[in-house]
Design a protein around this motif. Sequence first.
Motif, PDB file in Angstrom:
ATOM      1  N   ALA A 156      56.871 -39.843  38.407  1.00  0.00           N
ATOM      2  CA  ALA A 156      56.132 -38.767  37.748  1.00  0.00           C
ATOM      3  C   ALA A 156      56.363 -38.792  36.239  1.00  0.00           C
ATOM      4  O   ALA A 156      55.421 -38.627  35.446  1.00  0.00           O
ATOM      5  CB  ALA A 156      56.538 -37.420  38.330  1.00  0.00           C
ATOM      6  N   ALA A 157      57.603 -38.996  35.822  1.00  0.00           N
ATOM      7  CA  ALA A 157      57.908 -39.033  34.387  1.00  0.00           C
ATOM      8  C   ALA A 157      57.194 -40.195  33.699  1.00  0.00           C
ATOM      9  O   ALA A 157      56.685 -40.058  32.573  1.00  0.00           O
ATOM     10  CB  ALA A 157      59.419 -39.145  34.184  1.00  0.00           C
ATOM     11  N   GLU A 158      57.138 -41.339  34.375  1.00  0.00           N
ATOM     12  CA  GLU A 158      56.464 -42.498  33.803  1.00  0.00           C
ATOM     13  C   GLU A 158      54.957 -42.268  33.698  1.00  0.00           C
ATOM     14  O   GLU A 158      54.320 -42.676  32.719  1.00  0.00           O
ATOM     15  CB  GLU A 158      56.761 -43.729  34.647  1.00  0.00           C
ATOM     16  CG  GLU A 158      58.220 -44.189  34.580  1.00  0.00           C
ATOM     17  CD  GLU A 158      58.526 -45.294  35.571  1.00  0.00           C
ATOM     18  OE1 GLU A 158      57.594 -45.694  36.292  1.00  0.00           O
ATOM     19  OE2 GLU A 158      59.684 -45.740  35.607  1.00  0.00           O
ATOM     20  N   VAL A 205      54.119 -27.188  30.238  1.00  0.00           N
ATOM     21  CA  VAL A 205      53.475 -28.391  30.741  1.00  0.00           C
ATOM     22  C   VAL A 205      54.021 -29.590  29.978  1.00  0.00           C
ATOM     23  O   VAL A 205      54.234 -29.532  28.766  1.00  0.00           O
ATOM     24  CB  VAL A 205      51.938 -28.304  30.616  1.00  0.00           C
ATOM     25  CG1 VAL A 205      51.504 -28.196  29.165  1.00  0.00           C
ATOM     26  CG2 VAL A 205      51.270 -29.498  31.280  1.00  0.00           C
ATOM     27  N   ALA A 206      54.308 -30.659  30.711  1.00  0.00           N
ATOM     28  CA  ALA A 206      54.767 -31.908  30.110  1.00  0.00           C
ATOM     29  C   ALA A 206      53.573 -32.846  29.974  1.00  0.00           C
ATOM     30  O   ALA A 206      52.817 -33.039  30.932  1.00  0.00           O
ATOM     31  CB  ALA A 206      55.849 -32.547  30.982  1.00  0.00           C
ATOM     32  N   GLY A 215      61.085 -35.787  28.255  1.00  0.00           N
ATOM     33  CA  GLY A 215      61.476 -37.154  28.562  1.00  0.00           C
ATOM     34  C   GLY A 215      60.989 -38.107  27.496  1.00  0.00           C
ATOM     35  O   GLY A 215      60.231 -37.716  26.589  1.00  0.00           O
ATOM     36  N   PRO A 216      61.385 -39.362  27.558  1.00  0.00           N
ATOM     37  CA  PRO A 216      60.926 -40.353  26.576  1.00  0.00           C
ATOM     38  C   PRO A 216      59.405 -40.432  26.543  1.00  0.00           C
ATOM     39  O   PRO A 216      58.763 -40.562  27.589  1.00  0.00           O
ATOM     40  CB  PRO A 216      61.547 -41.659  27.087  1.00  0.00           C
ATOM     41  CG  PRO A 216      62.716 -41.237  27.918  1.00  0.00           C
ATOM     42  CD  PRO A 216      62.307 -39.946  28.551  1.00  0.00           C
ATOM     43  N   GLU A 266      48.830 -40.880  31.983  1.00  0.00           N
ATOM     44  CA  GLU A 266      48.035 -40.877  33.209  1.00  0.00           C
ATOM     45  C   GLU A 266      47.933 -39.494  33.838  1.00  0.00           C
ATOM     46  O   GLU A 266      47.021 -39.241  34.630  1.00  0.00           O
ATOM     47  CB  GLU A 266      48.632 -41.862  34.224  1.00  0.00           C
ATOM     48  CG  GLU A 266      48.536 -43.321  33.824  1.00  0.00           C
ATOM     49  CD  GLU A 266      47.105 -43.799  33.787  1.00  0.00           C
ATOM     50  OE1 GLU A 266      46.289 -43.312  34.596  1.00  0.00           O
ATOM     51  OE2 GLU A 266      46.795 -44.645  32.929  1.00  0.00           O
ATOM     52  N   ALA A 267      48.872 -38.616  33.532  1.00  0.00           N
ATOM     53  CA  ALA A 267      48.889 -37.298  34.168  1.00  0.00           C
ATOM     54  C   ALA A 267      49.714 -36.321  33.343  1.00  0.00           C
ATOM     55  O   ALA A 267      50.422 -36.712  32.409  1.00  0.00           O
ATOM     56  CB  ALA A 267      49.452 -37.401  35.593  1.00  0.00           C
ATOM     57  N   VAL A 268      49.603 -35.048  33.687  1.00  0.00           N
ATOM     58  CA  VAL A 268      50.446 -33.994  33.120  1.00  0.00           C
ATOM     59  C   VAL A 268      51.059 -33.238  34.290  1.00  0.00           C
ATOM     60  O   VAL A 268      50.590 -33.350  35.432  1.00  0.00           O
ATOM     61  CB  VAL A 268      49.629 -33.032  32.224  1.00  0.00           C
ATOM     62  CG1 VAL A 268      48.977 -33.782  31.082  1.00  0.00           C
ATOM     63  CG2 VAL A 268      48.572 -32.279  33.047  1.00  0.00           C
ATOM     64  N   ARG A 269      52.104 -32.470  34.026  1.00  0.00           N
ATOM     65  CA  ARG A 269      52.701 -31.713  35.128  1.00  0.00           C
ATOM     66  C   ARG A 269      53.401 -30.465  34.616  1.00  0.00           C
ATOM     67  O   ARG A 269      53.903 -30.440  33.474  1.00  0.00           O
ATOM     68  CB  ARG A 269      53.677 -32.572  35.915  1.00  0.00           C
ATOM     69  CG  ARG A 269      54.897 -33.051  35.156  1.00  0.00           C
ATOM     70  CD  ARG A 269      55.898 -33.680  36.122  1.00  0.00           C
ATOM     71  NE  ARG A 269      57.011 -34.305  35.442  1.00  0.00           N
ATOM     72  CZ  ARG A 269      58.112 -34.732  36.060  1.00  0.00           C
ATOM     73  NH1 ARG A 269      58.255 -34.573  37.362  1.00  0.00           N
ATOM     74  NH2 ARG A 269      59.096 -35.310  35.380  1.00  0.00           N
ATOM     75  N   PRO A 270      53.484 -29.416  35.457  1.00  0.00           N
ATOM     76  CA  PRO A 270      54.234 -28.209  35.073  1.00  0.00           C
ATOM     77  C   PRO A 270      55.726 -28.526  35.017  1.00  0.00           C
ATOM     78  O   PRO A 270      56.207 -29.430  35.709  1.00  0.00           O
ATOM     79  CB  PRO A 270      53.926 -27.220  36.209  1.00  0.00           C
ATOM     80  CG  PRO A 270      52.784 -27.806  36.962  1.00  0.00           C
ATOM     81  CD  PRO A 270      52.854 -29.281  36.780  1.00  0.00           C
ATOM     82  N   CYS A 271      56.453 -27.784  34.200  1.00  0.00           N
ATOM     83  CA  CYS A 271      57.895 -27.997  34.105  1.00  0.00           C
ATOM     84  C   CYS A 271      58.576 -26.697  33.691  1.00  0.00           C
ATOM     85  O   CYS A 271      57.945 -25.771  33.176  1.00  0.00           O
ATOM     86  CB  CYS A 271      58.224 -29.105  33.102  1.00  0.00           C
ATOM     87  SG  CYS A 271      57.701 -28.742  31.420  1.00  0.00           S
ATOM     88  N   GLN A 272      59.864 -26.630  33.917  1.00  0.00           N
ATOM     89  CA  GLN A 272      60.650 -25.478  33.506  1.00  0.00           C
ATOM     90  C   GLN A 272      60.740 -25.434  31.977  1.00  0.00           C
ATOM     91  O   GLN A 272      60.825 -26.486  31.332  1.00  0.00           O
ATOM     92  CB  GLN A 272      62.054 -25.560  34.103  1.00  0.00           C
ATOM     93  CG  GLN A 272      62.082 -25.566  35.611  1.00  0.00           C
ATOM     94  CD  GLN A 272      63.473 -25.859  36.168  1.00  0.00           C
ATOM     95  OE1 GLN A 272      64.443 -25.956  35.434  1.00  0.00           O
ATOM     96  NE2 GLN A 272      63.562 -26.018  37.480  1.00  0.00           N
TER      97      GLN A 272
END
Length: 352
Positions: free
Chosen positions: A247-249, A188-189, A267-268, A255-261
């Motif tokens: 999404a990255a911003e 998760v990012a 990211g910054p 503001e949010a989180v997201r699944p990632c590989q």
Amino acid sequence: MLLAVHGSPGYPPVMELDVRHLRVLCAIADTGSVRKAARRLGMTQPSLTTQLLRIERSVGGRLFTREQTGSRPTALGHSVLSRARPVITGMDALVAAARAEAAGPGRRRLRIGSVGSRAVAAWLRRIHERLPETDTTIHIDISAIALIQLVAAEQLDIAFVHESEGFPLQVPAGTEQRVLVAREPQFVALAETHPAAGRPVVALADLAQDTWMVDPTADHEYAALRRVFAEAGLDPHVVQVRDNATAAELVASGEAVRPCQPTSPPGPGTVLRPVHGDPLAVRLLLTWRPDTVGSPTLDGLWVDLCRAYLDLASGNPAYRAWLDRHNRSLHTLLAPPGPPALSPTQPASGRS
């Protein structure tokens, strides 16, 4: 090649769209952003915006809605795109066949498809080094289902895809699959200022109050995330954001989180963390037609991809830390060699 599109009553006359216009529309739909589409097409954003407005004015209606998260097709846009894509596919196939014939019978070609993965660049580099005389092309698509269908239709020779756990991909007739990684954990990012960012592993409950993001064009990503939440007894807010830059911003701003590989770089302003129990996972697969990709070629492509993936995993500190916690080595990531063909409904292996 032209495509006639009829607009709504009261609008200007019908416009005959040529392939260039169709590629513009498909690029905007595929990237979800005029800015990204312009970059893909080698145009400036203002010139592409002007061209889109001219197309819409001639067609007689809006083809895309402009939102903060990007551009989405309208009902008319979907209608146009449903007719445009077969035209482009047919034109691409025509050009590819013509080039293959012009290259002569001794010139080999290899048409590769892949979902987005950082392993693709290293995979292609190895293929070019091993097969310098082969004309190799790459087609990237976020949809594994679309890639598999292109293989089945003989428009791609082989494709590297992923399958969300609990949502097995159907194997079309005439194709086979081989598992590269039986269960790749999804990390998760989150923002580096997030309260859970200082922990080496986060729990789903730690993120239950966060807004989660998924890409609506990714096969089953939303459904797979919802299934995991339901099993955990959680119901966080989930939004669908197609534009990766946005999404990255949103993640970096908290503001949010997201699944990632797990092979992704942070990211910054963000960090990547594994989730306790690894509830989110995908299976990585190669799909091909045995009548177009023989065993020697397949084995070479397989070895190239395995090495590219292992090199990527070894260079990622977060993934290496995950391996250490699970007492695993890099090579145990790869599925053991076995029968290449899989049942169309064979599920991914259980959680580790």
